[in-house]
Design a protein around this motif. Structure first.
Motif, mmCIF file in Angstrom:
data_model
loop_
_atom_site.group_PDB
_atom_site.id
_atom_site.type_symbol
_atom_site.label_atom_id
_atom_site.label_comp_id
_atom_site.label_asym_id
_atom_site.label_seq_id
_atom_site.Cartn_x
_atom_site.Cartn_y
_atom_site.Cartn_z
ATOM 1 N N PHE A 33 -33.145 4.694 -33.695
ATOM 2 C CA PHE A 33 -33.267 4.740 -32.442
ATOM 3 C C PHE A 33 -31.866 5.316 -32.158
ATOM 4 C CE2 PHE A 33 -32.948 -0.257 -32.439
ATOM 5 C CZ PHE A 33 -31.544 0.451 -31.725
ATOM 6 N N LEU A 34 -30.251 4.897 -32.653
ATOM 7 C CA LEU A 34 -29.327 5.979 -32.166
ATOM 8 C C LEU A 34 -29.234 7.055 -32.449
ATOM 9 C CD1 LEU A 34 -26.834 2.512 -34.199
ATOM 10 C CD2 LEU A 34 -28.317 2.920 -31.061
ATOM 11 N N PRO A 35 -28.729 7.332 -31.145
ATOM 12 C CA PRO A 35 -28.638 8.427 -31.326
ATOM 13 C C PRO A 35 -27.580 9.796 -32.588
ATOM 14 C CG PRO A 35 -26.672 8.333 -29.924
ATOM 15 C CD PRO A 35 -27.323 7.214 -30.478
ATOM 16 N N LEU A 36 -28.554 10.815 -33.522
ATOM 17 C CA LEU A 36 -28.302 10.721 -34.608
ATOM 18 C C LEU A 36 -27.028 11.674 -34.531
ATOM 19 C CD1 LEU A 36 -31.880 11.142 -36.629
ATOM 20 C CD2 LEU A 36 -29.848 10.478 -37.577
ATOM 21 N N ALA A 37 -26.376 12.436 -33.625
ATOM 22 C CA ALA A 37 -25.404 13.570 -33.149
ATOM 23 C C ALA A 37 -24.207 12.153 -33.036
ATOM 24 C CB ALA A 37 -25.419 13.547 -31.605
ATOM 25 N N HIS A 38 -24.329 11.020 -34.031
ATOM 26 C CA HIS A 38 -23.115 9.770 -34.128
ATOM 27 C C HIS A 38 -23.610 9.973 -35.610
ATOM 28 C CE1 HIS A 38 -20.769 6.752 -34.030
ATOM 29 N NE2 HIS A 38 -20.304 6.571 -32.849
ATOM 30 N N VAL A 39 -22.246 9.541 -35.849
ATOM 31 C CA VAL A 39 -21.889 9.455 -37.647
ATOM 32 C C VAL A 39 -22.500 8.915 -37.818
ATOM 33 C CG1 VAL A 39 -19.277 8.262 -37.778
ATOM 34 C CG2 VAL A 39 -20.278 9.967 -38.646
ATOM 35 N N PHE A 40 -22.262 6.948 -36.854
ATOM 36 C CA PHE A 40 -22.904 5.929 -37.696
ATOM 37 C C PHE A 40 -24.411 6.405 -38.015
ATOM 38 C CE2 PHE A 40 -23.839 1.365 -36.575
ATOM 39 C CZ PHE A 40 -23.899 1.155 -37.364
ATOM 40 N N ALA A 41 -25.313 6.856 -37.195
ATOM 41 C CA ALA A 41 -26.563 7.064 -36.979
ATOM 42 C C ALA A 41 -26.712 8.273 -38.335
ATOM 43 C CB ALA A 41 -27.412 7.466 -35.887
ATOM 44 N N ARG A 42 -26.158 8.792 -38.377
ATOM 45 C CA ARG A 42 -25.895 9.668 -39.291
ATOM 46 C C ARG A 42 -26.498 9.514 -40.598
ATOM 47 N NH1 ARG A 42 -23.957 14.575 -38.582
ATOM 48 N NH2 ARG A 42 -25.277 16.604 -39.721
ATOM 49 N N ILE A 43 -24.684 8.441 -40.884
ATOM 50 C CA ILE A 43 -24.710 7.814 -42.621
ATOM 51 C C ILE A 43 -25.917 6.984 -42.803
ATOM 52 C CG2 ILE A 43 -23.679 6.357 -41.879
ATOM 53 C CD1 ILE A 43 -22.672 8.217 -44.521
ATOM 54 N N ILE A 44 -26.130 6.414 -41.851
ATOM 55 C CA ILE A 44 -27.426 5.809 -42.469
ATOM 56 C C ILE A 44 -29.416 6.507 -42.564
ATOM 57 C CG2 ILE A 44 -29.416 3.715 -41.581
ATOM 58 C CD1 ILE A 44 -27.159 2.951 -42.221
ATOM 59 N N GLU A 45 -29.458 7.606 -41.792
ATOM 60 C CA GLU A 45 -29.730 8.395 -42.483
ATOM 61 C C GLU A 45 -30.121 8.989 -43.580
ATOM 62 O OE1 GLU A 45 -31.594 12.978 -40.242
ATOM 63 O OE2 GLU A 45 -29.733 12.819 -41.323
ATOM 64 N N ILE A 46 -28.777 9.547 -44.045
ATOM 65 C CA ILE A 46 -28.112 9.359 -45.576
ATOM 66 C C ILE A 46 -28.943 8.605 -46.753
ATOM 67 C CG2 ILE A 46 -26.803 10.846 -47.096
ATOM 68 C CD1 ILE A 46 -25.821 12.458 -44.647
ATOM 69 N N VAL A 47 -28.239 7.508 -46.044
ATOM 70 C CA VAL A 47 -28.426 6.276 -47.063
ATOM 71 C C VAL A 47 -30.484 5.703 -47.215
ATOM 72 C CG1 VAL A 47 -28.779 3.730 -46.801
ATOM 73 C CG2 VAL A 47 -26.543 4.978 -46.472
ATOM 74 N N LEU A 48 -31.000 6.414 -45.995
ATOM 75 C CA LEU A 48 -32.431 6.044 -45.981
ATOM 76 C C LEU A 48 -33.112 6.777 -46.793
ATOM 77 C CD1 LEU A 48 -32.784 5.090 -42.891
ATOM 78 C CD2 LEU A 48 -32.398 3.575 -44.403
ATOM 79 N N ILE A 49 -32.702 8.019 -46.858
ATOM 80 C CA ILE A 49 -32.871 9.386 -47.795
ATOM 81 C C ILE A 49 -33.257 8.837 -49.380
ATOM 82 C CG2 ILE A 49 -32.905 12.090 -48.372
ATOM 83 C CD1 ILE A 49 -34.877 11.230 -45.709
ATOM 84 N N ALA B 13 -25.387 26.132 -45.050
ATOM 85 C CA ALA B 13 -24.576 26.526 -43.416
ATOM 86 C C ALA B 13 -24.287 24.667 -43.678
ATOM 87 C CB ALA B 13 -25.450 26.563 -42.812
ATOM 88 N N VAL B 14 -23.297 24.725 -42.539
ATOM 89 C CA VAL B 14 -22.512 23.616 -42.314
ATOM 90 C C VAL B 14 -23.567 23.202 -40.633
ATOM 91 C CG1 VAL B 14 -20.802 22.476 -41.210
ATOM 92 C CG2 VAL B 14 -20.480 24.065 -42.926
ATOM 93 N N SER B 15 -24.147 21.591 -40.456
ATOM 94 C CA SER B 15 -24.334 21.680 -39.047
ATOM 95 C C SER B 15 -23.381 20.467 -38.044
ATOM 96 C CB SER B 15 -25.204 20.014 -39.707
ATOM 97 O OG SER B 15 -24.666 19.260 -40.378
ATOM 98 N N VAL B 16 -23.713 21.164 -36.635
ATOM 99 C CA VAL B 16 -22.848 20.964 -35.734
ATOM 100 C C VAL B 16 -23.799 19.904 -34.986
ATOM 101 C CG1 VAL B 16 -21.377 21.321 -34.122
ATOM 102 C CG2 VAL B 16 -21.462 22.668 -36.441
ATOM 103 N N PRO B 17 -23.945 18.308 -34.929
ATOM 104 C CA PRO B 17 -25.333 17.714 -34.108
ATOM 105 C C PRO B 17 -23.580 17.984 -32.456
ATOM 106 C CG PRO B 17 -23.134 16.545 -35.356
ATOM 107 C CD PRO B 17 -23.094 17.903 -35.791
ATOM 108 N N ILE B 18 -24.626 17.826 -31.772
ATOM 109 C CA ILE B 18 -24.457 17.496 -30.624
ATOM 110 C C ILE B 18 -25.990 16.958 -29.799
ATOM 111 C CG2 ILE B 18 -24.617 19.077 -27.542
ATOM 112 C CD1 ILE B 18 -23.922 22.014 -29.791
ATOM 113 N N TYR B 19 -24.892 15.711 -29.013
ATOM 114 C CA TYR B 19 -25.558 14.891 -27.859
ATOM 115 C C TYR B 19 -26.583 15.468 -27.493
ATOM 116 C CZ TYR B 19 -23.003 11.497 -30.009
ATOM 117 O OH TYR B 19 -22.004 10.445 -30.047
ATOM 118 N N GLU B 20 -27.867 15.443 -26.977
ATOM 119 C CA GLU B 20 -28.766 15.751 -25.968
ATOM 120 C C GLU B 20 -28.654 15.534 -24.330
ATOM 121 O OE1 GLU B 20 -31.509 14.618 -23.932
ATOM 122 O OE2 GLU B 20 -30.362 11.913 -24.498
ATOM 123 N N SER B 21 -27.491 14.342 -24.585
ATOM 124 C CA SER B 21 -27.240 14.221 -22.925
ATOM 125 C C SER B 21 -25.864 15.091 -21.834
ATOM 126 C CB SER B 21 -26.816 12.596 -22.761
ATOM 127 O OG SER B 21 -25.591 12.056 -23.768
#
Length: 597
Positions: free
Chosen positions: A229-245, A95-103
């Motif tokens: 700690f940055l929101p994973l709904a933002h692509v910046f933190a998201r790409i770092i999540e992938i880099v770390l994995i 499937a395709v994920s669609v992130p949404i800021y919790e705020s």
């Protein structure tokens, strides 16, 4: 047109997808620590096999719930361990994920879910579920709402118990690099957010070329670990999540910005991701503490020495006198600052907006090199980044491998590469405007390339002010200098079609508490302090300092201190702390008019 390219370093095969590393590592290094999750005051280890198993269980639950390949599944949560599990489970189910800021507001959530056509949504808290359900009558395609704090992962694990490994393997194998991985909605500083279609190739190509190229040194140190700690709904933190994995770096999360300080000391990361406002807050907090302890002069001398030492390092190295001063302050000040981050942090990456040379030199002088990068949601986050050991402070670095950056008409920064998005979801018209017939993505940022290929961002086309006298003014550099003052939270320069440049300024409520205690004003509220002569004088110092860096025509002639702060909660900042200029101009129109009255 001036342009600069860096050759591709790591190719990604057509059959690859984002879940490959998770499943491969579980077989090759089953006992390796992949993540740590906070349980009470401890950081419990999650092995590669345990992480894979949980991803697989949730993915099977999604399949059992009727999620089909290509279906969109939304995810609304703070940054936490479960986010990463769910993100990879959505991909494993095809499937395709669609992130949404919790705020996000109910209107924003309703728009993103309806525009993306999400079939299901994960939420974190009761309040998030209430926000979703507020607009659910207008979302007939939304079948399921799973609440993380309500046991969603256990519920899906039980639901998918009868789904076989072969079924999951077939789902995973059915997705390749050309397939859509996520729709990331822009933070919406103007108008409705647009959904950026990012493929598995966009994200994998970016992650592998960044991790094994310019930033490889950050992910090959012993016991490497990162705290997000940055929101994973933002692509910046998201790409770092992938880099770390992808690199096997131990990943941990902290969902509350207020816990960052204690969590840094407890977790002791080797790598950190931040936005400029975070680094500004670290500097300002250290300055305030030193002043409150009667050591303000020592701190200021140490800060000036750190900046001078870093500048000297960029031009051939510091002389003996500066080296001796730097060594002294390393024992008195810098070591304590490094200890506050856990003691193992030597480098961090900053993005989202301009860091500014002052902060860059300060942190490098302290012993924590902040590597500034640049990019947009449409470029899978980074397009350029500075390098460890080749950090040209004041720039956002060179293109990373596989990227070409050009400077087009009126100085606009253009980008090409496999990291550039496919286009906007359900918005071909906007896509045609953003990507021209030659394949260049038009970023809207204004910048320049130097002879070594380093990019310097000088402004944003939509944010460039043109005064009534025809003078072009880039507000960001002046705003950065003003925010350097510890009592100031935000600054927004105005002056479009006006006779001179002015500014709206807000005060930092946390910093004011110490000021009030030190100045016998403990009962004063923000409204009273905004017009307090002593506070106004401090703001004037910050403005005067900013004016030193620009021509007379660009200088701020007048300012007003607002009697409220602007924040994400007030609707004036994006979740990555960028000012929504149009919203501020609308809500504080009277204050702007008074500057020119």
């Amino acid at each position: 047109m001036r342009e600069y390219s860096v050759p591709v370093l790591v190719d990604v095969p057509a059959s690859a997808n984002l879940t490959d590393t998770v499943f491969r590592r579980a077989e090759e290094e089953p006992g390796a620590v992949a993540l740590r999750r906070k349980v009470g005051d401890d950081w419990a280890a999650v092995t590669a096999r345990e992480f894979r198993d949980q991803v697989a269980e949730v993915a099977k639950g999604l399949i059992a719930a009727g999620v089909e390949p290509g279906d969109r599944v939304a995810l609304m949560s703070r940054t936490r361990y479960e986010w990463t599990v769910i993100d990879y489970a959505i991909w494993a189910a095809g499937a395709v994920s669609v992130p949404i800021y919790e705020s996000s507001s109910a209107d924003q959530v309703s728009w993103i879910i309806s525009d993306s056509g999400a079939k299901a949504v994960f939420v974190e808290l009761d309040s998030n579920e209430e926000t979703v359900r507020e607009g659910i009558s207008e979302l007939p395609g939304l079948k399921d709402v799973w609440r993380i704090e309500g046991g969603a992962l256990d519920e899906l694990t039980a639901l998918g118990a009868e789904v076989g490994d072969d079924t999951l393997a077939e789902r995973r194998a059915g997705r390749g690099i050309a397939d859509l991985a996520t729709i990331v909605y822009t933070s919406g500083t103007t108008g409705r957010p647009k959904g950026c279609r990012l493929t598995h190739d966009n994200l994998l190509f970016t992650a592998r070329n960044v991790a094994h190229g310019p930033l490889e040194r950050l992910f090959t140190v012993d016991d490497r670990a990162a705290l997000l700690f940055l929101p994973l709904a933002h692509v910046f933190a998201r790409i770092i999540e992938i880099v770390l994995i992808e690199t096997g770096t131990v990943l941990a999360h902290t969902p509350n910005m207020k816990n960052v300080g204690p969590d840094l000391q407890a977790f002791k990361p080797t790598f950190l991701l931040g936005v400029p406002r975070v680094f500004e807050k670290v500097y300002n907090a250290a300055e305030q503490k030193a002043t409150a302890d009667g050591k303000g002069k020592i701190f200021h001398a140490a800060a000036e020495t750190a900046i001078a030492w870093s500048r000297a390092e960029s031009t051939g190295g510091a002389g003996l006198g500066l080296r001796l001063k730097h060594a002294l302050f390393d024992r008195l000040v810098y070591g304590k600052l490094r200890a506050a981050t856990g003691g193992r942090l030597t480098a961090a990456v900053s993005g989202g907006s301009a860091l500014g040379e002052r902060l860059g030199h300060f942190f490098r002088g302290v012993g924590i090199e902040v590597l500034e990068g640049w990019g947009l949601t449409e470029t899978s986050a980074p397009s350029s980044v500075n390098l460890p050991g080749a950090n040209k402070i004041g720039t956002v670095g060179k293109p990373f491998p596989g990227v070409t950056i050009g400077i087009g008409e009126h100085g606009e920064v253009l980008v090409k590469g496999r990291h550039v998005f496919e286009g906007y979801w359900n918005n071909d018209e906007a896509t045609a405007v953003a990507i021209d017939k030659d394949g260049w993505f038009h970023t809207g940022d204004v910048g320049e390339l130097d002879g070594d290929g380093y990019l310097r961002i000088t402004g944003r086309q939509k944010e460039i002010l043109v005064t009534a006298a025809g003078k072009n003014v880039a507000p960001a550099p002046m705003e950065d200098h003003i925010r350097a003052h510890p009592l100031i939270s935000q600054a927004m320069v105005v002056g479009d079609d006006r006779p001179f440049v002015a500014a709206l300024i807000t005060l930092d409520t946390e910093a004011l508490e110490q000021w009030k205690a030190a100045n016998g004003r403990t009962d004063a509220d923000l409204a009273a302090l905004s017009s307090d002569p002593a506070i106004v004088a401090e703001v004037q110092k910050a403005v005067d300092n900013a004016n030193k860096f620009v021509s007379r025509a660009e200088q701020i002639k007048k300012f007003t201190v607002l009697d409220v702060d602007i924040s994400e909660e007030s609707g004036h900042l994006t979740p990555t702390l960028k000012v929504k200029r149009a919203v501020v101009m609308r809500d504080f129109a009277k204050q702007v008019e008074s500057l020119y009255g």
